[in-house]
Design an enzyme around this catalytic site. Structure first.
Site, short mmCIF file in Angstrom:
data_model
loop_
_atom_site.label_atom_id
_atom_site.label_comp_id
_atom_site.label_asym_id
_atom_site.label_seq_id
_atom_site.Cartn_x
_atom_site.Cartn_y
_atom_site.Cartn_z
N SER A 27 0.82 -1.21 0.00
CA SER A 27 0.00 0.00 0.00
C SER A 27 0.85 1.26 0.00
O SER A 27 2.01 1.26 0.46
CB SER A 27 -0.92 0.01 1.22
N GLU A 43 6.77 -0.42 -5.07
CA GLU A 43 5.70 -0.69 -6.04
C GLU A 43 4.41 -0.65 -5.25
O GLU A 43 4.13 -1.55 -4.44
CB GLU A 43 5.92 -2.04 -6.72
N CYS A 58 -3.05 -4.66 -7.70
CA CYS A 58 -2.69 -3.26 -7.87
C CYS A 58 -2.91 -2.81 -9.31
O CYS A 58 -3.07 -1.62 -9.58
CB CYS A 58 -1.24 -3.02 -7.46
#
Length: 501
Positions: free
Chosen positions: A249, A271, A306
Site C-alpha cells: 500500500s 511498487e 494493484c
C-alpha cells in the site's frame, strides 16, 4: 522421480490438504526457527474463517538475528563468491523443485489467501517458476563495461552486490510478487531477508526450504514472519540492510521511506497502488474480447490486484453494449470454495478487508453513481465472499474513480474523443498499469505515449513475461521489477580507473 497426478476434484485437493505439512516457523540460517519470546500470530484462511496455524511474531531481536545471519553469509562470500554460472544453476534447480511441488504450493496459496487453486497452480506458480528460471539462465550472461578509446588508461565499470536486501511483499500474490524481487537480488550475489505478508506466508516459507534443498546456502535467503508494524518496521530501520524493496500500500510505502531516513538512509524501492484505466474505443479489433477482458480485469484474484482494471473508460457510443457484456460475464462467474476446481472467483483475503470493500460499495451508492451489478451486502455462509460490483454514471473526480478499493468494484466512465480519454485516464494519483483497445495503430502509439503509467497494454490486459520490466509512476512507486532492469536496484556501480603509464 514419479510425479503424483495433479488433483482434479475438490475432494482430491482436500485429501492433499490432509497430507500437507503447513509451515509453522520462520526460515533462518537454513532451519526452522521460532520467535525468541515465543509470540505467535494466528493465520486465518479466508476460505471459511478457520485458523490454519500459528506463526512466529518476530520482534526486533528476531529480525536482527536474521539480518546478522544474512550479513555474515554475504561477508564470507558463501554465495557472492560463487561463479555467476553456479548461482544460476542453483536457481534453476530451485525452479525445478518448485515445479515438482507445484500442487502443494498451489494448495498453500489457495488456503492462505483464497485464490482459486486452479488459478494458483496455472498462473501464480507458472509465473514464479518461470521468473526464477529466467534469472538463473541470465546469471552468466551479464556484462560489465569498459569504455573504449583510452590510450593511457583502462576504465572498468562494474556492478557489485550491495549486501543484505530486505524485501517486504503483499498477500495478494504471495509467491509471484516475492519472486519479482528475490531471484534478481540473489543472482546479483546478495543475501535476502524476506518478510511476506502476515496473511499469506506459508507458500514462500515452503519455497525457502526448497531453495535450501536446491543449494542456496544457509543464511543467504531468510524469511521472518510477523506484523508490519513490528517486524516490517524493524527491517526498515535495521542499519545492516543495504536496500529495501517493497510491494504494497501507498501508506506503508511512505512509512518505510521514513524508517530509512531514521536509520541508514537506505534506498527504498516501492511498487504501490494503482487505479488502472482500461480504455475501449469503438474500433476495438475484437469488441467481444475487449468486453470479456474488462470483466476479467476486475474479477481476477477477486479484484485484489494493484493493476486491476478498476476504471473502465468507454467511448460513449459503445458504453451500453460494453456494460451489458461485462455484467453478463460477471453474473456467470462461479463463486465458491477455492479448493473446488470449478471456482472462478474466491473469497476476499479477510473479514476486515471484506468490510472495507463493501463500505466502499455503500459509499458509491450514496455518491449518486448507479450500481448495475453486485451488492453492498456479503454473500451468506462461511468465508469472506462478495459479489463483484459495477457502477455507471461515475464522476471522474469521485472517490469511486480515485480511491484504490483493492477489490472487485468497477467504475465505468465515458469519453467522447481521444483527448478526453487521456484526460480521464491521467486524472489519478496513480500510474501503474493501463490498457487501450483500438485497431488504429497510430492512435495506439499516441495513447501509449500520453498515458502516465509504467505499463500500457494494447488490445490486451495484464500481459507480459520475465523479459520486460514492471513498475509505476506517481503514487504507484518507482523502480522496476522483472527483466534485466530488475537487477539495477540490487547492485551498485563501481568505476575502476587503471593508469597504464
Amino acid at each position: 522421480m514419479t510425479r503424483t497426478p495433479t488433483p482434479t476434484t475438490r475432494q482430491d485437493w482436500l485429501d492433499l490438504l490432509e497430507s500437507t505439512r503447513l509451515p509453522a516457523a520462520m526460515w533462518v540460517d537454513g532451519e526452522w526457527a521460532q520467535a525468541r519470546g515465543g509470540a505467535t500470530l494466528p493465520l486465518v484462511t479466508p476460505r471459511d474463517g478457520s485458523v490454519l496455524v500459528h506463526l512466529p511474531a518476530a520482534d526486533e531481536g528476531d529480525v536482527d538475528r536474521a539480518v546478522r545471519g544474512a550479513r555474515q553469509a554475504f561477508l564470507d562470500r558463501r554465495w557472492a563468491g560463487l561463479e555467476p554460472r553456479e548461482r544460476g544453476e542453483i536457481l534453476i534447480r530451485w525452479a525445478d523443485l518448485l515445479d515438482r511441488h507445484r500442487d502443494e504450493l498451489a494448495l498453500l496459496v489457495a488456503m492462505e489467501m483464497g485464490k482459486p487453486v486452479v488459478t494458483a497452480r496455472s498462473v501464480e506458480l507458472r509465473t514464479t517458476i518461470n521468473l526464477i528460471r529466467w534469472y538463473g539462465e541470465l546469471a552468466d550472461k551479464l556484462m560489465d563495461e569498459s569504455p573504449r578509446g583510452r590510450g593511457e588508461a583502462v576504465a572498468l565499470v562494474t556492478r557489485e552486490p550491495l549486501g543484505v536486501i530486505a524485501a517486504i511483499t503483499p498477500w495478494n500474490f504471495p509467491m509471484t510478487l516475492s519472486t519479482f524481487k528475490v531471484p534478481a537480488a540473489l543472482v546479483a550475489g546478495n543475501s535476502v531477508v524476506l518478510k511476506p505478508a502476515s496473511q499469506s506466508p506459508l507458500s514462500m516459507l515452503r519455497a525457502a526450504e526448497l531453495a535450501h534443498q536446491a543449494g542456496v546456502p544457509a543464511g543467504v535467503f531468510q524469511i521472518v514472519t510477523g506484523s508490519g508494524s513490528v517486524t516490517g518496521a524493524a527491517l526498515g530501520r535495521h542499519p545492516d540492510v543495504a536496500t529495501l524493496t517493497f510491494t504494497g500500500s501507498t501508506d506503508v510505502g511512505k512509512q518505510l521511506l521514513g524508517y530509512a531516513a531514521e536509520s541508514n538512509a537506505k534506498p527504498v524501492w516501492l511498487e504501490l497502488g494503482g487505479k488502472s484505466p482500461n480504455i475501449i474505443f469503438p474500433d476495438a479489433p475484437d469488441m467481444a474480447k475487449a468486453i470479456e477482458t474488462a470483466a476479467w480485469a476486475i474479477h481476477f484474484n477477486s479484484g485484489q490486484m494493484c493493476t486491476a482494471g478498476s476504471r473502465l473508460i468507454v467511448h460513449e457510443s459503445v458504453r451500453d453494449t460494453v456494460v451489458a457484456g461485462v455484467v453478463e460475464h460477471l453474473a456467470a462467474l462461479r463463486i465458491g470454495d477455492p479448493l473446488d476446481p470449478a471456482t472462478q472467483f474466491g473469497p476476499l483475503s479477510s473479514e476486515r478487508h471484506r468490510r472495507e470493500v463493501l463500505a466502499e460499495v455503500t459509499s458509491g451508492i450514496s455518491s449518486g453513481a448507479k450500481l448495475v451489478h453486485g451488492s453492498d451486502s456479503p454473500r451468506t455462509g462461511p468465508g469472506w465472499y462478495v459479489d463483484p460490483a459495477v457502477f455507471v454514471d461515475v464522476d471522474p473526480d469521485s472517490r469511486l474513480a480515485q480511491h484504490e478499493i483493492f477489490g472487485p468494484v468497477l467504475s465505468v466512465l465515458t469519453f467522447s474523443d481521444e483527448e478526453s480519454a487521456v484526460r480521464i485516464a491521467n486524472n489519478s494519483d496513480y500510474g501503474l498499469g493501463s490498457s487501450v483497445w483500438t485497431a488504429d495503430l497510430a492512435r495506439a502509439h499516441r495513447m501509449s505515449r500520453a498515458i502516465e503509467a509504467g505499463v500500457v497494454w494494447v488490445n490486451c490486459f495484464e500481459e507480459g513475461d520475465s523479459s520486460v520490466p514492471f513498475g509505476g509512476r506517481k503514487l504507484s512507486g518507482h523502480g522496476s521489477d522483472k527483466s534485466v532492469h530488475g537487477l539495477e536496484k540490487f547492485t551498485a556501480l563501481k568505476t575502476t580507473w587503471i593508469a597504464l603509464t
